[in-house]
Structure formats: C-alpha cells, structure tokens
Write a protein that holds these residues in place. Structure first.
Motif, PDB file in Angstrom:
ATOM      1  N   CYS A  43       0.826  -1.206   0.000  1.00 17.13           N
ATOM      2  CA  CYS A  43       0.000   0.000   0.000  1.00 17.13           C
ATOM      3  C   CYS A  43       0.864   1.262   0.000  1.00 17.13           C
ATOM      4  N   LEU A  44       2.146   1.122   0.330  1.00 18.69           N
ATOM      5  CA  LEU A  44       3.082   2.250   0.323  1.00 18.69           C
ATOM      6  C   LEU A  44       3.837   2.364  -0.996  1.00 18.69           C
ATOM      7  N   GLN A  45       3.495   1.491  -1.948  1.00 16.66           N
ATOM      8  CA  GLN A  45       4.119   1.517  -3.266  1.00 16.66           C
ATOM      9  C   GLN A  45       3.643   2.747  -4.046  1.00 16.66           C
ATOM     10  N   HIS A  46       4.378   3.170  -5.066  1.00 16.02           N
ATOM     11  CA  HIS A  46       3.902   4.221  -5.973  1.00 16.02           C
ATOM     12  C   HIS A  46       2.507   3.846  -6.463  1.00 16.02           C
ATOM     13  N   THR A  47       1.632   4.812  -6.584  1.00 12.89           N
ATOM     14  CA  THR A  47       0.218   4.686  -6.975  1.00 12.89           C
ATOM     15  C   THR A  47      -0.611   3.952  -5.929  1.00 12.89           C
ATOM     16  N   GLY A  48      -0.032   3.596  -4.787  1.00 13.03           N
ATOM     17  CA  GLY A  48      -0.797   3.000  -3.702  1.00 13.03           C
ATOM     18  C   GLY A  48      -1.048   1.516  -3.791  1.00 13.03           C
ATOM     19  N   SER A  49      -0.378   0.821  -4.713  1.00 16.68           N
ATOM     20  CA  SER A  49      -0.555  -0.634  -4.771  1.00 16.68           C
ATOM     21  C   SER A  49       0.590  -1.280  -5.543  1.00 16.68           C
ATOM     22  N   VAL A 278      -2.903   2.425   5.718  1.00 13.95           N
ATOM     23  CA  VAL A 278      -4.264   2.486   5.187  1.00 13.95           C
ATOM     24  C   VAL A 278      -4.411   1.432   4.099  1.00 13.95           C
ATOM     25  N   LEU A 279      -5.432   0.578   4.228  1.00 11.51           N
ATOM     26  CA  LEU A 279      -5.706  -0.450   3.232  1.00 11.51           C
ATOM     27  C   LEU A 279      -7.106  -0.279   2.660  1.00 11.51           C
TER      28      LEU A 279
END
Length: 327
Positions: A43-49, A278-279
């Motif tokens: 979830c902390l990856q670029h673009t949120g996934s 946040v998920l």
C-alpha cells in the motif's frame, strides 16, 4: 511463460523507479493472529498498490515505437493507475477501460495521471471486448491486468523482496498470503519464492462469493464466479483465474483462503490502529485471512501482502466506525 530470469530482468528495469516496500510487524497483530505476522506493505508503493510493479515492467519492456503508439488497459483502478503512471513517465499515451462503479478516487487518480478513461458497465458489458476493439482501432498495445507475462514478472519482484526480507527476519518456512483476483501477483510471487525461498509457499486470499481461485485450485480446473460484482473488495473481483496464471497457481500454491467483506473491513481497522497503514478492502483480505482463518494456516509465522491502499474516505470511515481498533 514467466520464470525467475524474467522476474529478475523486470527487477533490473525497475531499479530507481519502484519502491522496496517494508515488511512490517506488530506484537498486537501477532497476538490477534496467534502467531508471528509479517506484513508486506505494498500500500506504500507508488500509486498506492503493487500494480505499479506490473505497469512499469510492461511499459519498460515495449519498444520505443510501441510506446509512442500508446497502450490500453482495463482495470477497476489499481492496474489502471499503475499503467497510467508508467505511461506518463515514458511519455506514452494511455487509454484505461474502467467499470463505472469503480471507486471515484481510482477513476479520478487515473485521469490525473494523464490517461484517457473509458467507463463501462461490468454487469452488462465485456471489458475484454471493449479493450480489444479500442486496441485494434487505435493501434494500442493491450496490457492485461494479470494474464500478461511482463505484468506477472513485474508483480514477481514483490516476491523477490519478500524472500530477502523474510530471511533477514529469520523466517524460512511460512505461508505467504496474497490478495488474489486474476492471479498475477500470486503467480509472480509464487515463482519468485520457488526460486529464492522454497520454504515459503504462496496462498491466495479472496472474498466470499468471488473465490474463483480457491474453488479452481480445489477442483483442479478453472471455475468461474457466478457474479461479476457485489463485493466491497472491488480490486480483486474478477470472473476467473487467468489462463497464464492458473497453471502457475496450480503447481506452486497452497489451498485458497476465503474471508467475508466484514472481515476485510475489520482487517483494515487492525492495519490502521496497529500498523499505521491504510488499506482498501481488496488489499486487506490477506491480513484478514491471517487473523480470522488462523486454523487453516500452519507454522509459527505467516507473511501477508497488504496489496493496496486506494480506499474512498467513506469506506475507510465505515471500517473504523464499525470495528475501531479491530481487536
């Protein structure tokens, strides 16, 4: 077919462009699960996934000529953003076919990343047909969300990181739970673990009513979902496992795990209160399986991929209002 060499090549192309996300832990989560729990925070990856991995892998593997013509993808939101972000970075046109009932945040983010968004009704229209027609009409390269060798290779880089991080944490034997839709992440991670951490076994987690992968693994053949919508876990609602992904899952994965929407919401509350992440519902089903299907998991440790955090404010507020700390 994707293999470890393919995954390592994707990792080399990603260097400097994709984050090495952390492997988190909490004694509170361990107590809830009854064993040691390690959470891979994609979830902390670029673009949120994690979908940023597959998007970059696919775009970076194209010829400059193909990128100049543009790409097309279909997605409920996370693959859309992963492809759109990579296309923007390469200066390539991108068209994204998205269901009209996808979370507004995901639609808006995809447009903000410069992609043209084409909406469709997932209950009455065929996204594959729409994507194929637009690709043929405009000369675009279709990047499928999971049944694409380069996308699978890109998602497999998450497995390479898990293999290294688990070893650093002293975990050499454990189930690795993945939030599973069409199986791109699960297949890529399974291939990476086979080569780099054979004591770790991938297991798909899905929402009730959309457990096509679990049923397919149990039956030994692909099984399709009766419905195409109806779960809050929109990111992982797919008709059936992929033709490329399922043979990999069948060869390498353990049995599937199935959780309810309410359990996904409760896992979101746990992740926020205990891990400060946040998920979205679809990104929380692996953690939900670790917490609420503990009797179906063996060993003293389990690894969960928190695959995405692109959640609407109203849905996130509902999770916290209903379940508080999730304990």
């Amino acid at each position: 077919m994707t293999d470890i060499a393919h995954i390592e090549a994707a990792a080399a192309r990603m260097a400097g462009h994709i984050r090495r996300t952390p492997l988190l832990s909490s004694p509170f989560v361990d107590a809830l699960a009854g064993r040691r729990v390690l959470i891979k925070a994609e979830c902390l990856q670029h673009t949120g996934s994690f979908k940023a991995r597959g998007g970059w892998s696919a775009l970076s593997a194209l010829t400059p000529e193909a990128r100049a013509r543009g790409v097309i993808a279909y997605s409920s939101g996370n693959h859309a953003q992963g492809v759109a972000a990579a296309a923007q970075a390469f200066g390539a046109p991108a068209v994204i076919v998205m269901p009209a009932d996808a979370p507004r945040l995901k639609i808006d983010n995809t447009r903000t990343l410069g992609a043209e968004v084409v909406l469709y009704d997932r209950a009455t229209e065929d996204r594959d047909a729409i994507g194929a027609a637009l690709a043929a009409e405009r000369g675009l390269t279709l990047i499928r969300p999971y049944d694409d060798a380069e996308v699978i290779a890109g998602q497999g880089t998450c497995g390479l990181e898990i293999a290294e991080q688990a070893a650093e944490a002293g975990v050499t034997h454990a189930d690795v739970l993945t939030c599973c839709g069409g199986g791109g992440l699960t297949a890529g991670v399974a291939l990476a673990l086979e080569a780099r951490a054979p004591g770790l076994r991938a297991r798909p987690a899905e929402p009730v009513g959309f457990d096509d992968t679990a049923r397919s693994l149990a039956a030994g053949a692909i099984r399709r979902n009766a419905a195409l919508s109806g779960s809050i876990c929109d990111a992982i609602v797919t008709p059936e496992p992929g033709m490329l992904t399922f043979p990999i899952l069948q060869r390498l994965c353990g049995p599937g795990l199935v959780v309810s929407d309410d359990e996904a919401l409760r896992a979101m509350a746990v992740a926020f209160s205990r891990l400060k992440i946040v998920l979205e519902p679809g990104g929380a089903v692996a953690l939900a399986a670790a917490l609420f299907r503990k009797d179906q998991i063996e060993g003293d440790a389990v690894i969960c991929i928190a695959s995405g955090g692109n959640v609407d404010g109203a849905m996130f507020s509902e999770a916290l209002a209903r379940f508080g700390t999730g304990d």
